[in-house]
Design a protein around this motif. Sequence first.
Motif, mmCIF file in Angstrom:
data_model
loop_
_atom_site.group_PDB
_atom_site.id
_atom_site.type_symbol
_atom_site.label_atom_id
_atom_site.label_comp_id
_atom_site.label_asym_id
_atom_site.label_seq_id
_atom_site.Cartn_x
_atom_site.Cartn_y
_atom_site.Cartn_z
ATOM 1 N N ASP A 16 45.143 50.320 43.301
ATOM 2 C CA ASP A 16 45.178 49.232 42.316
ATOM 3 C C ASP A 16 44.801 47.925 43.001
ATOM 4 O O ASP A 16 44.047 47.113 42.471
ATOM 5 C CB ASP A 16 46.592 49.039 41.729
ATOM 6 C CG ASP A 16 47.209 50.298 41.173
ATOM 7 O OD1 ASP A 16 46.859 51.393 41.640
ATOM 8 O OD2 ASP A 16 48.058 50.183 40.276
ATOM 9 N N ARG A 19 41.136 47.774 43.883
ATOM 10 C CA ARG A 19 40.334 47.554 42.681
ATOM 11 C C ARG A 19 40.365 46.079 42.275
ATOM 12 O O ARG A 19 39.328 45.492 41.959
ATOM 13 C CB ARG A 19 40.885 48.440 41.551
ATOM 14 C CG ARG A 19 40.047 48.440 40.317
ATOM 15 C CD ARG A 19 40.536 49.448 39.301
ATOM 16 N NE ARG A 19 39.856 49.208 38.042
ATOM 17 C CZ ARG A 19 38.683 49.732 37.713
ATOM 18 N NH1 ARG A 19 38.085 50.566 38.536
ATOM 19 N NH2 ARG A 19 38.108 49.432 36.566
ATOM 20 N N ALA A 20 41.553 45.481 42.292
ATOM 21 C CA ALA A 20 41.668 44.064 41.925
ATOM 22 C C ALA A 20 40.868 43.191 42.901
ATOM 23 O O ALA A 20 40.182 42.247 42.483
ATOM 24 C CB ALA A 20 43.138 43.642 41.914
ATOM 25 N N LEU A 23 37.121 43.694 42.152
ATOM 26 C CA LEU A 23 36.714 43.029 40.906
ATOM 27 C C LEU A 23 36.589 41.520 41.115
ATOM 28 O O LEU A 23 35.693 40.878 40.570
ATOM 29 C CB LEU A 23 37.738 43.314 39.794
ATOM 30 C CG LEU A 23 37.720 44.727 39.208
ATOM 31 C CD1 LEU A 23 38.931 44.940 38.297
ATOM 32 C CD2 LEU A 23 36.429 44.985 38.440
ATOM 33 N N HIS A 208 47.543 43.315 36.459
ATOM 34 C CA HIS A 208 47.157 42.586 35.250
ATOM 35 C C HIS A 208 45.856 41.831 35.511
ATOM 36 O O HIS A 208 45.831 40.602 35.512
ATOM 37 C CB HIS A 208 48.268 41.629 34.804
ATOM 38 C CG HIS A 208 49.275 42.284 33.897
ATOM 39 N ND1 HIS A 208 50.272 41.584 33.261
ATOM 40 C CD2 HIS A 208 49.422 43.569 33.503
ATOM 41 C CE1 HIS A 208 50.999 42.421 32.524
ATOM 42 N NE2 HIS A 208 50.506 43.634 32.665
ATOM 43 N N VAL A 209 44.799 42.571 35.739
ATOM 44 C CA VAL A 209 43.508 41.925 35.996
ATOM 45 C C VAL A 209 42.400 42.429 35.071
ATOM 46 O O VAL A 209 41.287 41.928 35.126
ATOM 47 C CB VAL A 209 43.052 42.095 37.471
ATOM 48 C CG1 VAL A 209 44.012 41.377 38.417
ATOM 49 C CG2 VAL A 209 42.913 43.553 37.863
ATOM 50 N N GLU A 210 42.710 43.407 34.225
ATOM 51 C CA GLU A 210 41.653 43.964 33.377
ATOM 52 C C GLU A 210 42.108 43.986 31.926
ATOM 53 O O GLU A 210 43.176 44.531 31.612
ATOM 54 C CB GLU A 210 41.312 45.382 33.831
ATOM 55 C CG GLU A 210 40.589 45.380 35.160
ATOM 56 C CD GLU A 210 40.303 46.767 35.663
ATOM 57 O OE1 GLU A 210 39.216 47.279 35.345
ATOM 58 O OE2 GLU A 210 41.160 47.342 36.349
ATOM 59 N N THR A 216 45.744 39.577 31.542
ATOM 60 C CA THR A 216 44.920 39.438 32.754
ATOM 61 C C THR A 216 45.421 38.285 33.617
ATOM 62 O O THR A 216 44.671 37.689 34.373
ATOM 63 C CB THR A 216 43.441 39.206 32.378
ATOM 64 O OG1 THR A 216 43.377 38.071 31.509
ATOM 65 C CG2 THR A 216 42.853 40.413 31.674
ATOM 66 N N ARG A 219 44.704 37.765 37.472
ATOM 67 C CA ARG A 219 43.382 37.418 38.020
ATOM 68 C C ARG A 219 43.390 36.128 38.826
ATOM 69 O O ARG A 219 42.650 35.997 39.802
ATOM 70 C CB ARG A 219 42.387 37.230 36.866
ATOM 71 C CG ARG A 219 41.799 38.505 36.354
ATOM 72 C CD ARG A 219 40.776 38.175 35.278
ATOM 73 N NE ARG A 219 40.356 39.367 34.578
ATOM 74 C CZ ARG A 219 39.701 39.348 33.421
ATOM 75 N NH1 ARG A 219 39.427 38.188 32.841
ATOM 76 N NH2 ARG A 219 39.346 40.475 32.860
#
Lengths: 233, 79
Positions: A16, A19-20, A23, A208-210, A216, A219
């Motif tokens: 996770d 991935r953050a 992104l 909480h980024v997508e 989100t 981010r």
Amino acid sequence: MNSAVVVFPGINRERDMARALRLASGCEPAMVWHADTALPGGTDLVVVPGGFSYGDYLRCGAIAARAPIMDAVRAHAGRGGLVLGVCNGFQILCEAGLLPGVLMRNTAMKFICRDVYLRIERSDTPFTRGYNAGQVIRVPVAHGEGNYIADDATIARLEGEGRVLFRYADPGGALDPAWNVNGATNAIAGVLNEGGNVLGLMPHPENHVEAVLGPTDGRGLFAGLVDHFKQAA
Amino acid sequence: MKARVTVTLKSGILDPQGKAIEGALKSLGIAGVASVRQGKVFDIEIEGRDRKAAQAALEQAADKLLANSLIENYQVELK
């Protein structure tokens, strides 16, 4: 932003986190194994992710904090390099002596897995520049030991030096014991080290980024870090 | 050589596990329980017969790993 995610046996949030980071930065983070003794050259940010390193044996984070890679993490921090610890990563950084204090059993004695609201206390740090001071964000927590404590002198110092970056608050940003989910001293959810380059926090902004998964609000932390390194370059 | 390291929470440190055990003992009707604090016991076998070296090694083990000095005290016993 070149980031390195440290992986210990029993960690489960490293994907996770990777991935953050990917992104936000467009760069693939390096996954660094606990038994390694060096970080990849050019690492800007080291992240110690969440999970249950070594099954939380002895004390949460205690065994991971003594792993071979931690000397390299300590050296990186000593050079002023940025280090972020989330959840078990926060516990590991405390046990490693990179952050003050300890994360004790939640006062309600329960594992808490839910969204919480955090008030951002300062926006003038590499970790929080993507937010405004006083802003409230919604992010999940998932921990049994997140009750931050330290001796009175340490708490006074953290508060006096503005090293508390995140506090558990109600959705409007007011401090309320009912919203301090784990009973942490002064509702502390995230703290900085003395140098301002090591942050530990219990909640999981990386989750909480997508938009497809809901809010989100996480981010800002990653976008802020990317901006920090862009400006430094 | 057999040794025992006992790690206990410092006084003033909140111990929710001890509190829960205390509550359970009281609900069992065990008389006279005033309070409970939970700790940890490590039984360790030390090689050789040098008691001074063993004591030093055990203290090092406790300082470096077994206890977190911010919240815990420890006691070393050599048998």
